[in-house]
Design a protein around this motif. Structure first.
Motif, PDB file in Angstrom:
ATOM      1  N   SER A 158       0.838  -1.199   0.000  1.00  0.00           N
ATOM      2  CA  SER A 158       0.000   0.000   0.000  1.00  0.00           C
ATOM      3  C   SER A 158       0.871   1.246   0.000  1.00  0.00           C
ATOM      4  N   GLN A 159       0.246   2.396  -0.245  1.00  0.00           N
ATOM      5  CA  GLN A 159       0.970   3.654  -0.217  1.00  0.00           C
ATOM      6  C   GLN A 159       1.118   4.161   1.214  1.00  0.00           C
ATOM      7  N   PHE A 160       1.920   5.215   1.353  1.00  0.00           N
ATOM      8  CA  PHE A 160       2.041   5.899   2.624  1.00  0.00           C
ATOM      9  C   PHE A 160       0.678   6.507   3.009  1.00  0.00           C
ATOM     10  N   GLN A 161       0.531   6.824   4.281  1.00  0.00           N
ATOM     11  CA  GLN A 161      -0.712   7.449   4.738  1.00  0.00           C
ATOM     12  C   GLN A 161      -0.613   8.969   4.553  1.00  0.00           C
ATOM     13  N   THR A 162      -1.758   9.603   4.296  1.00  0.00           N
ATOM     14  CA  THR A 162      -1.816  11.061   4.258  1.00  0.00           C
ATOM     15  C   THR A 162      -2.808  11.527   5.315  1.00  0.00           C
ATOM     16  N   TYR A 163      -2.701  12.822   5.688  1.00  0.00           N
ATOM     17  CA  TYR A 163      -3.436  13.286   6.864  1.00  0.00           C
ATOM     18  C   TYR A 163      -4.070  14.649   6.637  1.00  0.00           C
ATOM     19  N   GLY A 164      -5.038  14.934   7.473  1.00  0.00           N
ATOM     20  CA  GLY A 164      -5.631  16.262   7.545  1.00  0.00           C
ATOM     21  C   GLY A 164      -5.677  16.684   8.999  1.00  0.00           C
ATOM     22  N   LEU A 165      -5.912  17.955   9.226  1.00  0.00           N
ATOM     23  CA  LEU A 165      -6.068  18.471  10.585  1.00  0.00           C
ATOM     24  C   LEU A 165      -7.455  19.080  10.707  1.00  0.00           C
ATOM     25  N   GLY A 166      -8.260  18.532  11.586  1.00  0.00           N
ATOM     26  CA  GLY A 166      -9.607  19.040  11.826  1.00  0.00           C
ATOM     27  C   GLY A 166      -9.627  19.938  13.046  1.00  0.00           C
ATOM     28  N   VAL A 167     -10.158  21.140  12.897  1.00  0.00           N
ATOM     29  CA  VAL A 167     -10.331  22.072  14.008  1.00  0.00           C
ATOM     30  C   VAL A 167     -11.822  22.343  14.131  1.00  0.00           C
ATOM     31  N   HIS A 218      -1.318   8.884  -4.531  1.00  0.00           N
ATOM     32  CA  HIS A 218      -0.871  10.062  -3.804  1.00  0.00           C
ATOM     33  C   HIS A 218       0.553  10.368  -4.270  1.00  0.00           C
ATOM     34  N   LYS A 219       0.831  11.622  -4.572  1.00  0.00           N
ATOM     35  CA  LYS A 219       2.117  11.953  -5.181  1.00  0.00           C
ATOM     36  C   LYS A 219       3.284  11.794  -4.220  1.00  0.00           C
ATOM     37  N   VAL A 220       3.248  12.532  -3.126  1.00  0.00           N
ATOM     38  CA  VAL A 220       4.355  12.505  -2.166  1.00  0.00           C
ATOM     39  C   VAL A 220       3.770  12.562  -0.753  1.00  0.00           C
ATOM     40  N   PRO A 221       4.530  12.139   0.252  1.00  0.00           N
ATOM     41  CA  PRO A 221       4.059  12.302   1.635  1.00  0.00           C
ATOM     42  C   PRO A 221       3.797  13.775   1.937  1.00  0.00           C
ATOM     43  N   ASP A 222       2.946  14.026   2.913  1.00  0.00           N
ATOM     44  CA  ASP A 222       2.507  15.394   3.205  1.00  0.00           C
ATOM     45  C   ASP A 222       3.675  16.361   3.412  1.00  0.00           C
ATOM     46  N   HIS A 223       4.662  15.935   4.205  1.00  0.00           N
ATOM     47  CA  HIS A 223       5.746  16.863   4.544  1.00  0.00           C
ATOM     48  C   HIS A 223       6.557  17.286   3.325  1.00  0.00           C
ATOM     49  N   ALA A 224       6.584  16.414   2.310  1.00  0.00           N
ATOM     50  CA  ALA A 224       7.374  16.721   1.112  1.00  0.00           C
ATOM     51  C   ALA A 224       6.707  17.766   0.231  1.00  0.00           C
ATOM     52  N   SER A 225       5.461  18.116   0.531  1.00  0.00           N
ATOM     53  CA  SER A 225       4.747  19.119  -0.263  1.00  0.00           C
ATOM     54  C   SER A 225       5.051  20.548   0.190  1.00  0.00           C
ATOM     55  N   THR A 226       5.668  20.700   1.357  1.00  0.00           N
ATOM     56  CA  THR A 226       5.881  22.033   1.914  1.00  0.00           C
ATOM     57  C   THR A 226       6.979  22.777   1.163  1.00  0.00           C
ATOM     58  N   LYS A 227       6.653  23.967   0.726  1.00  0.00           N
ATOM     59  CA  LYS A 227       7.629  24.825   0.068  1.00  0.00           C
ATOM     60  C   LYS A 227       8.351  25.682   1.105  1.00  0.00           C
ATOM     61  N   THR A 228       9.394  26.354   0.680  1.00  0.00           N
ATOM     62  CA  THR A 228      10.104  27.244   1.600  1.00  0.00           C
ATOM     63  C   THR A 228       9.315  28.549   1.753  1.00  0.00           C
ATOM     64  N   ALA A 229       9.591  29.242   2.836  1.00  0.00           N
ATOM     65  CA  ALA A 229       8.858  30.472   3.130  1.00  0.00           C
ATOM     66  C   ALA A 229       9.064  31.530   2.051  1.00  0.00           C
ATOM     67  N   GLU A 230      10.256  31.606   1.499  1.00  0.00           N
ATOM     68  CA  GLU A 230      10.531  32.635   0.505  1.00  0.00           C
ATOM     69  C   GLU A 230       9.829  32.354  -0.822  1.00  0.00           C
ATOM     70  N   GLN A 231       9.378  31.111  -1.028  1.00  0.00           N
ATOM     71  CA  GLN A 231       8.658  30.762  -2.255  1.00  0.00           C
ATOM     72  C   GLN A 231       7.175  31.120  -2.176  1.00  0.00           C
ATOM     73  N   CYS A 232       6.708  31.467  -0.992  1.00  0.00           N
ATOM     74  CA  CYS A 232       5.269  31.630  -0.784  1.00  0.00           C
ATOM     75  C   CYS A 232       4.937  33.002  -0.212  1.00  0.00           C
ATOM     76  N   LYS A 233       3.722  33.422  -0.426  1.00  0.00           N
ATOM     77  CA  LYS A 233       3.251  34.699   0.096  1.00  0.00           C
ATOM     78  C   LYS A 233       2.913  34.562   1.575  1.00  0.00           C
ATOM     79  N   LYS A 234       3.417  35.501   2.358  1.00  0.00           N
ATOM     80  CA  LYS A 234       3.143  35.477   3.792  1.00  0.00           C
ATOM     81  C   LYS A 234       1.667  35.780   4.041  1.00  0.00           C
ATOM     82  N   ILE A 235       1.060  35.050   4.972  1.00  0.00           N
ATOM     83  CA  ILE A 235      -0.357  35.216   5.300  1.00  0.00           C
ATOM     84  C   ILE A 235      -0.469  35.932   6.640  1.00  0.00           C
TER      85      ILE A 235
END
Length: 613
Positions: free
Chosen positions: A298-307, A515-532
């Motif tokens: 099977s593939q790796f597991q992926t996750y969500g965060l529910g608030v 699923h393409k990649v594990p969740d953590h591998a999807s994170t870009k660097t801060a300088e690549q993204c717009k600050k929220i």
């Protein structure tokens, strides 16, 4: 207090909460209540020998052992000095032999335990022992309220669970009413057709916390030994490598790792079969998955965060049984997720947001996004004038069909969220969790009856039954919906493809998206993204994290070990802070992880864990 005394005290507490109905059970309750005053008034020291609990009368030895402990001379065991080197493993743990040990008191574990005892009782085997360990102080305490459940699983266990003539019926079920689905923009809520998977006709909105408590009461009635407040911390193995059982955590350890004068070694529970129903990303489940290579197919597991929050709203805004779901705002187009609002009980509303943990922007805060959601006109109009009464957050399984590991291994099984059985497009998992628990229970009962020796048990029938069940069928049918959001079109492409799957393909296509990649591998660097930048909370609809955490009811002793550990604090900061600019500050919905300014550090910040809020 010794392990046996703690169990006796626990039994006393449980019977005060879940009263028995038979004469013998009531007598045990009176005995334990009478004993509890003596036990808790004096600190008890450990006996050097192991207490073996009777299989036919599991409670009487606990009472006798605790009484003997109280009569011993307390001064015979010196209190250890804080500066002495100490290894808890030098002290032998007490042990207990049971037929089945279940780790986790959620719907899956309780359904498995109840079904096992139903089968044993029907066969006249009163000696068959099923023991359930739950880390929360009370059954249901770690379960968030507000959920829609399909009833067929609980109806298999208790056909009369809602019957008016059943004095033990569940009284907190609100029949589901209308379903609506919307795509949100910043100011608009655009209705779209509700997918068939989200049709809730015949379902019920419940407080999952209360539902789980109710299952705990039913488990006690059929004879399950339920021990809340006992966290399983270690998997035990036989010489042949199969699972032997579990051990509970040591108690009375100070924050510095040294023993306090209340130190007690954990207790071992040896079982012919051990089930792991810890929920999402359980520590022991991860260990057995790795040891037995259960993800080999099977593939790796992926996750969500529910608030989520539960609100009490004005009566004129309450629409009992109404169910609302939405996608889009406030999450960006490259982030999968969705929101809900359920009207249940008396003027209660459950509102929440799930954010997939493969979001690319490290500046994003799931907690901050949830606060923005509540300010949307579609949700704010219901919440205004109401009162937030509880808050919580939890990790959720999202991998679906592609990520289901093998569920059986020598001496044990995975059930519920430990096996990853959430139906993400349905936004439901309780029915699958309970079904898996019952299937595992039935396979276990058969396997133990067929094999009377003490050799290792392998649940071939459980693995086979799960693949032939409705659980497997429904997860396979929706297998391509969640992965479709990995397309270059993001949310909009995923919505379009999911609509085709829901209304046309219905899972009958010959392909299975990955699923393409594990969740953590999807994170870009801060300088690549717009600050929220998130708006300041108004204290009426939106709240700061500390205010929300105060509504969880979570509390820990100040002087206890921090279970979240970092091997090298400075190395962690050097590797993660420069590229992600404090991602940890933002992903945790309880403010546990924090970077604080520290001019003495190379990066100008110091990473810390706030274990107690």
């Amino acid at each position: 207090m010794s392990a046996s005394a703690r169990l006796a005290t626990s039994l006393c507490r449980r019977r005060a909460t879940y009263p028995r109905t038979t004469t013998s059970h009531l007598q045990n309750t009176r005995n334990l209540r009478s004993l509890s005053t003596t036990i808790t008034s004096t600190r008890l020291r450990r006996r050097p020998d192991t207490i073996a609990l009777s299989r036919s009368q599991p409670y009487k030895p606990l009472i006798a052992a605790a009484t003997r402990q109280q009569q011993r001379t307390l001064s015979s065991t010196p209190v250890r000095r804080d500066d002495e080197a100490f290894d808890p493993q030098t002290i032998e743990r007490e042990s207990d032999e049971v037929d089945v040990c279940i780790v986790g008191g959620g719907p899956a574990g309780l359904a498995a335990a109840i079904r096992l005892k139903q089968l044993a009782n029907a066969a006249g085997n009163d000696d068959f022992r099923v023991l359930l360990l739950e880390k929360a102080g009370e059954i249901g305490a770690h379960i968030l309220s507000g959920a829609v459940i399909e009833p067929h699983a609980v109806e298999q266990l208790f056909p009369d669970w809602l019957a008016e003539d059943n004095e033990n019926r569940f009284t907190g079920a609100t029949p589901a009413g209308g379903d609506t689905m919307r795509i949100l923009t910043k100011t608009m809520a655009i209705p779209i057709p509700t997918p068939p998977q989200m049709n809730n006709h015949g379902n019920y909105i419940v407080s999952l916390n209360e539902f789980t408590k109710w299952l705990g009461e039913r488990a006690e009635e059929v004879g399950v030994e339920v021990y809340p407040g006992f966290a399983a911390s270690e998997v035990l193995y036989k010489p042949d490598g199969s699972v032997k059982g579990v051990a509970t955590n040591d108690l009375g350890i100070a924050r510095n790792g040294k023993p306090k004068d209340t130190f007690e070694r954990g207790m071992e529970f040896h079982a012919r079969l051990t089930m792991f129903g810890e929920g999402c990303h359980g520590s022991l489940s991860k260990q057995v998955i790795k040891k037995f290579d259960l993800r080999s197919e099977s593939q790796f597991q992926t996750y969500g965060l529910g608030v989520k929050e539960v609100w009490e709203v004005p009566p004129e805004k309450f629409k009992k049984g109404e169910i609302y779901h939405s996608m889009g705002y406030p999450l960006p187009a490259d982030t999968y997720g969705g929101a809900w609002m359920y009207h249940f009980g008396d003027n209660l509303v459950s509102i929440g947001l799930v954010t997939a943990l493969d979001y690319p922007n490290p500046w994003l805060s799931p907690y901050g996004e949830f606060q923005k959601l509540k300010q949307h006109p579609f949700y704010r109009k219901t919440l205004e004038g109401g009162k937030c009464i509880s808050y919580g957050a939890r990790a959720l399984i999202e991998g679906g069909f592609q990520s289901i590991p093998k569920v059986a291994f020598p001496g044990g099984a995975l059930i519920g969220d430990s096996a990853g059985l959430v139906n993400v497009p349905k936004v439901k998992g309780t029915h699958n969790a309970m079904t898996s628990g019952m299937l595992a229970a039935e396979a276990t009962w058969k396997a133990l009856q067929d094999s009377q020796d003490e050799g290792s048990v392998f649940l071939y029938d459980y693995e086979d039954a799960l693949r032939k069940s409705d659980v497997w069928k429904e997860l396979k049918e929706v297998r391509n919906m969640r992965p479709s959001f990995h397309s270059p079109l993001g949310m909009y492409g995923g919505v379009l493809y999911s609509a085709l799957e829901a209304f046309v393909f219905k899972g009958r296509v010959p392909w299975t998206l990955k699923h393409k990649v594990p969740d953590h591998a999807s994170t870009k660097t801060a300088e690549q993204c717009k600050k929220i930048e998130y708006p300041k909370p108004d204290g009426k609809i939106t709240f700061d994290i500390l205010t929300s955490v105060s509504r969880t009811g979570t509390n820990h002793e100040e002087d206890q070990p921090v279970h979240l550990q970092v091997k090298d604090w400075d190395k962690h900061t050097a590797e993660t802070y420069p590229p992600f600019k404090g991602l940890e500050n933002r992903f945790c919905p309880a403010g546990v992880y924090e970077y604080v300014d520290d001019a003495s550090k190379p990066e100008g910040v110091r990473f810390q864990i706030n274990a107690q809020k």
